[in-house]
Scaffold this motif. Structure first.
Motif, PDB file in Angstrom:
ATOM      1  N   ARG A   1       0.836  -1.194   0.000  1.00 34.07           N
ATOM      2  CA  ARG A   1       0.000   0.000   0.000  1.00 34.07           C
ATOM      3  C   ARG A   1       0.875   1.249   0.000  1.00 34.07           C
ATOM      4  O   ARG A   1       0.475   2.301   0.454  1.00 34.07           O
ATOM      5  CB  ARG A   1      -0.935  -0.006   1.209  1.00 34.07           C
ATOM      6  CG  ARG A   1      -1.952  -1.127   1.121  1.00 34.07           C
ATOM      7  CD  ARG A   1      -3.046  -0.989   2.168  1.00 34.07           C
ATOM      8  NE  ARG A   1      -4.094  -1.967   1.927  1.00 34.07           N
ATOM      9  CZ  ARG A   1      -5.141  -1.785   1.142  1.00 34.07           C
ATOM     10  NH1 ARG A   1      -5.267  -0.643   0.493  1.00 34.07           N
ATOM     11  NH2 ARG A   1      -6.058  -2.713   0.983  1.00 34.07           N
ATOM     12  N   GLY A   2       2.074   1.075  -0.509  1.00 33.43           N
ATOM     13  CA  GLY A   2       2.974   2.209  -0.628  1.00 33.43           C
ATOM     14  C   GLY A   2       3.334   2.760   0.724  1.00 33.43           C
ATOM     15  O   GLY A   2       3.325   2.076   1.733  1.00 33.43           O
ATOM     16  N   LEU A   3       3.649   4.040   0.750  1.00 35.87           N
ATOM     17  CA  LEU A   3       4.005   4.681   2.006  1.00 35.87           C
ATOM     18  C   LEU A   3       2.780   4.928   2.853  1.00 35.87           C
ATOM     19  O   LEU A   3       2.810   4.810   4.056  1.00 35.87           O
ATOM     20  CB  LEU A   3       4.746   5.988   1.724  1.00 35.87           C
ATOM     21  CG  LEU A   3       6.010   5.822   0.874  1.00 35.87           C
ATOM     22  CD1 LEU A   3       6.617   7.177   0.574  1.00 35.87           C
ATOM     23  CD2 LEU A   3       7.009   4.926   1.564  1.00 35.87           C
ATOM     24  N   THR A   4       1.666   5.292   2.204  1.00 36.10           N
ATOM     25  CA  THR A   4       0.451   5.544   2.974  1.00 36.10           C
ATOM     26  C   THR A   4      -0.807   5.042   2.293  1.00 36.10           C
ATOM     27  O   THR A   4      -1.831   4.913   2.927  1.00 36.10           O
ATOM     28  CB  THR A   4       0.270   7.052   3.225  1.00 36.10           C
ATOM     29  OG1 THR A   4       0.261   7.741   1.976  1.00 36.10           O
ATOM     30  CG2 THR A   4       1.380   7.593   4.097  1.00 36.10           C
ATOM     31  N   ARG A   5      -0.755   4.768   0.986  1.00 41.09           N
ATOM     32  CA  ARG A   5      -1.968   4.309   0.321  1.00 41.09           C
ATOM     33  C   ARG A   5      -1.626   3.497  -0.923  1.00 41.09           C
ATOM     34  O   ARG A   5      -0.500   3.508  -1.405  1.00 41.09           O
ATOM     35  CB  ARG A   5      -2.863   5.492  -0.051  1.00 41.09           C
ATOM     36  CG  ARG A   5      -2.310   6.385  -1.169  1.00 41.09           C
ATOM     37  CD  ARG A   5      -3.336   7.445  -1.554  1.00 41.09           C
ATOM     38  NE  ARG A   5      -2.885   8.241  -2.658  1.00 41.09           N
ATOM     39  CZ  ARG A   5      -2.219   9.378  -2.540  1.00 41.09           C
ATOM     40  NH1 ARG A   5      -1.921   9.827  -1.355  1.00 41.09           N
ATOM     41  NH2 ARG A   5      -1.851  10.057  -3.605  1.00 41.09           N
ATOM     42  N   PHE A   6      -2.610   2.790  -1.453  1.00 42.69           N
ATOM     43  CA  PHE A   6      -2.418   1.919  -2.607  1.00 42.69           C
ATOM     44  C   PHE A   6      -2.871   2.619  -3.876  1.00 42.69           C
ATOM     45  O   PHE A   6      -3.923   3.215  -3.905  1.00 42.69           O
ATOM     46  CB  PHE A   6      -3.221   0.626  -2.392  1.00 42.69           C
ATOM     47  CG  PHE A   6      -3.172  -0.301  -3.568  1.00 42.69           C
ATOM     48  CD1 PHE A   6      -4.282  -0.445  -4.372  1.00 42.69           C
ATOM     49  CD2 PHE A   6      -2.031  -1.020  -3.858  1.00 42.69           C
ATOM     50  CE1 PHE A   6      -4.263  -1.320  -5.449  1.00 42.69           C
ATOM     51  CE2 PHE A   6      -2.004  -1.886  -4.945  1.00 42.69           C
ATOM     52  CZ  PHE A   6      -3.125  -2.039  -5.734  1.00 42.69           C
ATOM     53  N   LEU A   7      -2.045   2.532  -4.902  1.00 40.33           N
ATOM     54  CA  LEU A   7      -2.399   3.118  -6.196  1.00 40.33           C
ATOM     55  C   LEU A   7      -2.661   1.995  -7.188  1.00 40.33           C
ATOM     56  O   LEU A   7      -1.785   1.182  -7.470  1.00 40.33           O
ATOM     57  CB  LEU A   7      -1.236   3.983  -6.706  1.00 40.33           C
ATOM     58  CG  LEU A   7      -0.936   5.258  -5.912  1.00 40.33           C
ATOM     59  CD1 LEU A   7       0.302   5.916  -6.492  1.00 40.33           C
ATOM     60  CD2 LEU A   7      -2.094   6.213  -5.947  1.00 40.33           C
ATOM     61  N   PRO A   8      -3.866   1.876  -7.749  1.00 40.30           N
ATOM     62  CA  PRO A   8      -4.154   0.799  -8.694  1.00 40.30           C
ATOM     63  C   PRO A   8      -3.459   1.025 -10.025  1.00 40.30           C
ATOM     64  O   PRO A   8      -3.199   2.145 -10.427  1.00 40.30           O
ATOM     65  CB  PRO A   8      -5.674   0.867  -8.847  1.00 40.30           C
ATOM     66  CG  PRO A   8      -6.001   2.297  -8.579  1.00 40.30           C
ATOM     67  CD  PRO A   8      -5.029   2.765  -7.543  1.00 40.30           C
ATOM     68  N   GLU A   9      -3.163  -0.065 -10.699  1.00 39.76           N
ATOM     69  CA  GLU A   9      -2.602   0.041 -12.037  1.00 39.76           C
ATOM     70  C   GLU A   9      -3.717   0.219 -13.056  1.00 39.76           C
ATOM     71  O   GLU A   9      -4.895   0.028 -12.770  1.00 39.76           O
ATOM     72  CB  GLU A   9      -1.804  -1.224 -12.365  1.00 39.76           C
ATOM     73  CG  GLU A   9      -0.544  -1.373 -11.526  1.00 39.76           C
ATOM     74  CD  GLU A   9       0.321  -2.515 -12.008  1.00 39.76           C
ATOM     75  OE1 GLU A   9       0.156  -2.928 -13.167  1.00 39.76           O
ATOM     76  OE2 GLU A   9       1.157  -2.994 -11.234  1.00 39.76           O
TER      77      GLU A   9
ATOM     78  N   SER B   1       2.654   9.255  -2.647  1.00 42.54           N
ATOM     79  CA  SER B   1       2.753   8.427  -1.430  1.00 42.54           C
ATOM     80  C   SER B   1       2.842   6.954  -1.785  1.00 42.54           C
ATOM     81  O   SER B   1       2.157   6.109  -1.203  1.00 42.54           O
ATOM     82  CB  SER B   1       1.562   8.679  -0.506  1.00 42.54           C
ATOM     83  OG  SER B   1       1.561  10.003  -0.046  1.00 42.54           O
ATOM     84  N   ALA B   2       3.677   6.633  -2.741  1.00 44.26           N
ATOM     85  CA  ALA B   2       3.820   5.257  -3.212  1.00 44.26           C
ATOM     86  C   ALA B   2       5.246   4.767  -2.994  1.00 44.26           C
ATOM     87  O   ALA B   2       6.203   5.557  -2.953  1.00 44.26           O
ATOM     88  CB  ALA B   2       3.458   5.168  -4.684  1.00 44.26           C
TER      89      ALA B   2
END
Length: 942
Positions: A355-363, A409-410
């Protein structure tokens, strides 16, 4: 998995022959013959350890030693098995003796448990049980520590492996030592089949969760200065975890397959082997020194291991610090490798994506999503370069990668980290002077919600240290003392984390003043750069002066204007000044405030320095910051702000006079506030009491303190008591307040200090005043040894405290401080703490300041105070400061109402104080020698 036994060595063949000769015709049943055989086995084990240690070669050889010792132990166990087989052949043919866990992997430390599995055939009977029993007794007789040695059938082993992930892991390294190998082959096949049916994801997730729990117990940071080389982050367990996962997922040739597929490079495997070799070398020395299996690299052991491994003192770095720096660089390598393995698991869908540093980024729907132009993509939940070749064309793209990671934040893809590692040669003077690189760097530093996380990645990739060489010099650097809990670079990143937390308003309760003023500063960038660079002078001489020079060089290279460069440099030069002034000087003394105001010069610099001081202390480690230090800093800030208000300058003589007038007005305002608050019930007493105490009192204490003190004295007079003592737990200051009102006399302070030491109280502050009517009004702040307020939750202890201090104030002879043998901690004994005594007539207008530095211990303050009393000195105040094993006690003294300016009067005082300090250090040195502890050559410090 592997089930193959290691080939029997020539030593093993010789051992079997010796045992056969000892047993002769009597066999294992003959007690004398059995004891002779056991003697050969024990000798073989001892010889194996000696030969394993002989494999060590200075800074390396540990991996070869671990493997040799495992092989030698195999030979001994195989020989024992063979000897028992002649005694009970029926039982032996139903048993397979297997190594599991780390030992199964063919690596063993001198004092480690030997993890074994006695695998029985499903049809095994009593003969097998008797054989295993004899085997266990034989192992004990050999002096081996057997861990997890259990006898199980294949079915029982499989059932336990299904329930317990640790058991399942230990079986990944299953290896036959002796007996029926078919049993082990059958178990391995069934384990592999069950793993295929159940899928790999559950096991992988369970192992990584197990790792998180282990690291949480050992300390999450890989940069704690007393690491556990086995269980801490970046230690041997992490290397073993990678191997276990590789074995579970791909079989015994996992690394070779990964290299062939391009998932790991040959360099990655070399890093793995270098790290394993270094950590095993350290572990061998640790076990040799402790005589046990403790894997904590504690302070008392670090110097000796450094010496054994050939790390010598350099010009500005002790050998032990060079050794520990190598350790932390190794831990960084292990961390990098762990990231690579996790990336492989994510790519193969065997581990949840980050979930990265603080949140998840979808592809994106079609695979990796492009981010911020065409240079970067989101791959498997992490940011990567779209094309690594772009780095060669424009190296600044490496700095932009971290800016993008901070923006989104990834986390970074390990392939990106590896690409940066291969491209660090491109970070040259042109790169460092490129304004685009500076813009990306400042965007990361100033705009990221968690700059410390991104900068930590940048550090581990090697980019931050190359871009700012001054920071690179402190990466993995340690300071050999008990005050600092982390490496210098980790402390720095934690400093930035505290700053961002204050900026977010998350620390309003612990840092109300900092939270209030952080939004008022005008030079935010300068503050962040000062936080990043404040310790770059460590290991270079005078850390503040050298740090200021290096900070100026870095900021100039980053393109800052001259005035901002000067400001950052000043902050770095002065970053210890505010804490030293608050904790070592009487901040009720107008001269202290004026001298500090002269150093600061403006409200803006005062605000910046307060913020830098607070976050610097917070980042040292748990338990260093407390309410007492917080209040001292707030009091110093308040008094200095009054002097510097409206842009007032104290540089000129007229300015200093105005500053004194402002402080007097501040004290008079405090007096008037007290009179107003007490007007409704005893205004006359308030006015009288206000004149009893000098300005210094009114400048130090706040309104609630002043009211409480006044009510205490008023009650004392109402009861016509000559002597009164009040005790109160002050949670705001994290200390217990002890108020004393008594006729002034010689030795009053030293008697009270000795009493407090006798009951186990740690004095953290003392404010001593003599009223115009000749009474002493003293305020002591005391804590438990652990750092909290004294006597919390122990009403009887507080009652005893009050009674004992009352008797001491009345003149009851104080018990002498406890000397002689004391409970010496091995960790503290590893340090040499130099003893110093300095006199200063310029720090105060009214008194001579004596600063005594030496090894901290209970009762030290009272002994030093007794020396001053014996010399006929009148104590006006005391300040107590500490840095781990080192104490700094400061006394404000007079002799016959005047400063102690005559060197003839000073010398006997200096000699007596040094005698106390050196006697204590000599005791520790003697005990350290008796215990065989190596000691650091030079002084400890901040």
């Amino acid at each position: 998995m592997t089930v193959a036994a290691l080939p029997l060595s020539l030593d093993g063949l010789r051992l079997r022959a010796e045992i056969a000769a000892s047993l002769g015709a009597g066999g294992w049943s003959d007690k004398a013959a059995r004891l002779a055989a056991i003697g050969h086995l024990k000798a073989a084990v001892t010889q194996g350890r000696d030969k394993a240690f002989a494999r060590l070669d200075g800074k390396s050889g540990g991996l070869e030693a671990a493997r040799f010792l495992a092989n030698a132990t195999d030979s001994a166990l195989e020989a024992l098995f063979a000897a028992l087989e002649t005694h009970n052949p029926e039982g032996a043919e139903q048993v397979s003796l297997c190594a599991i866990g780390g030992y199964g992997a063919g690596e063993l430390a001198p004092s480690s448990d030997i993890d074994l599995l006695f695998l029985k055939a499903d049809s095994a009977g009593q003969a097998a049980d008797r054989f295993i029993e004899d085997l266990v007794y034989g192992l004990w007789d050999m002096g081996l520590v057997v861990g997890g040695a259990t006898a199980r059938t294949t079915g029982e082993t499989l059932a336990l492996a299904r329930e317990n992930v640790s058991e399942r892991t230990s079986l990944l390294s299953l290896r036959v030592i002796a007996g029926d190998a078919r049993l082990a082959f059958d178990l391995e096949a069934k384990l592999r089949a069950e793993a295929g049916e159940a899928g790999h994801a559950g096991f992988v997730e369970a192992k990584l969760k197990e790792r998180d729990n282990r690291i949480s117990r050992a300390g999450r940071s890989r940069y704690t200065v007393e690491p556990n080389i086995k269980d801490s982050k970046g230690g041997l367990r992490d290397l073993q975890l990678m191997r276990w996962l590789a074995q579970f997922l791909y079989g015994q040739d996992a690394f070779e397959r990964w290299v062939a597929a391009g998932l790991l490079t040959v360099n990655d495997v070399e890093r793995y082997l270098r790290a394993a070799d270094f950590l095993w070398t350290v572990r061998f020395h640790l076990h040799a020194l402790t005589g046990g299996k403790d894997d904590r690299l504690t302070f008392d052991l670090q110097p000796e291991i450094a010496s054994r491994m050939g790390y010598e003192d350099a010009e500005n770095e002790h050998g032990v610090e060079r050794f520990m720096r190598r350790y932390f660089l190794t831990a960084m390598d292990v961390g990098s490798l762990t990231r690579l393995v996790c990336a492989k698991l994510e790519a193969d869908a065997w581990k949840s994506r980050p979930r990265g540093l603080t949140r998840f980024l979808p592809e994106g729907e079609g695979g990796p999503a492009t981010l911020d132009g065409e240079d970067f993509v989101l791959r498997e939940g992490r940011i990567d370069f779209a094309d690594e070749k772009r780095i060669e064309a424009d190296p600044v793209v490496m700095m932009r990668l971290f800016e993008i990671a901070a923006k989104h934040s990834a986390d970074l893809h390990p392939d990106a980290m590896s690409a940066i590692g291969r491209s660090l040669r491109l970070v040259d003077d042109n790169f460092r002077s490129d304004s685009r690189a500076a813009r990306s760097f400042f965007a990361t530093l100033l705009d990221s919600p968690e700059p410390q996380a991104v900068l930590r990645l940048m550090t581990e990739a090697g980019l931050l240290g190359r871009y700012i060489p001054e920071f690179g010099d402190i990466v993995a650097r340690t300071q050999f003392n008990m005050y600092h809990r982390y490496t210098v670079d980790e402390h720095t990143l934690r400093t930035l984390a505290w700053l961002r937390s204050i900026e977010k308003g998350e620390q309003a309760e612990d840092h109300p003043l900092a939270t209030k003023i952080v939004g008022q500063i005008k030079h935010r960038r300068a503050l962040h750069l000062a936080a990043l660079l404040h310790d770059t002078g460590k290991g270079q001489g005078d850390q503040c002066e050298e740090g200021a020079i290096r900070a100026a060089e870095a900021c100039t290279r980053l393109g800052l204007p001259e005035d901002e460069v000067e400001l950052v440099s000043w902050l770095v030069r002065s970053h210890l000044t505010m804490s030293d002034t608050a904790q070592r000087r009487d901040i009720g003394d107008p001269k202290t405030i004026i001298d500090f105001a002269r150093i600061v010069g403006s409200i803006e610099r005062l605000r910046l320095l307060l913020l830098l001081t607070a976050i610097d202390i917070r980042a040292v480690g748990e338990g260093i910051w407390n309410g007492w230090k917080a209040q001292l800093l707030r009091d110093l800030y308040s008094a200095t702000a009054a002097v510097l208000a409206d842009g007032h300058s104290v540089l000129a003589e007229a300015g200093e006079a105005e500053a004194r007038a402002r402080l007097t007005a501040k004290a008079d305002e405090a007096r008037a506030q007290l009179a107003a608050r007490m007007a409704r019930f005893d205004e006359a007493f308030a006015r009288e009491w206000a004149q009893e105490l000098p300005d210094s009192y009114w400048l130090v204490f706040g309104p609630e303190d002043r009211l409480r003190h006044a009510l205490f004295v008023r009650a004392t007079r109402a009861m016509t008591r000559d002597i009164a003592v009040a005790v109160r737990v002050d949670r705001r200051r994290a200390a217990t307040e002890v108020l004393i009102h008594a006729p002034d006399r010689d030795r009053l302070f030293s008697d009270i200090a000795a009493t407090l030491a006798d009951i186990g109280a740690n004095i953290v502050g003392a404010h001593v005043e003599t009223t115009r009517s000749g009474h002493a009004f003293d305020v002591f702040l005391i804590q438990e040894e652990s750092g909290g307020p004294y006597g919390v939750g122990r009403s009887r202890a507080l009652d005893t405290l009050q009674a004992r201090v009352t008797r001491a104030a009345a003149g009851e002879p104080a018990r002498p401080a406890k000397r002689g043998p004391h409970a010496m901690k091995r960790r503290a004994a590893a340090f040499t703490v130099p003893s110093t005594v300095e006199f200063d007539d310029t720090a105060s207008e009214a008194a001579t300041v004596i600063e005594a530095t030496g090894r901290d211990r209970p009762g030290l303050l009272s002994e030093l105070a007794r020396v001053l009393a014996d010399a006929g000195l009148s104590l006006q105040g005391a300040r107590i400061d500490g840095y781990g094993e080192r104490a700094v006690d400061v006394f404000y003294v007079l002799k016959n109402g005047a400063k102690l300016t005559d060197e003839a009067d000073r010398e006997p005082v200096r000699a007596a104080l040094l005698s106390i300090l050196r006697e204590e250090e000599a005791q520790w040195a003697e005990e350290a020698r008796a215990r065989g502890l190596a000691r650091a050559r030079a002084s400890t410090g901040r």
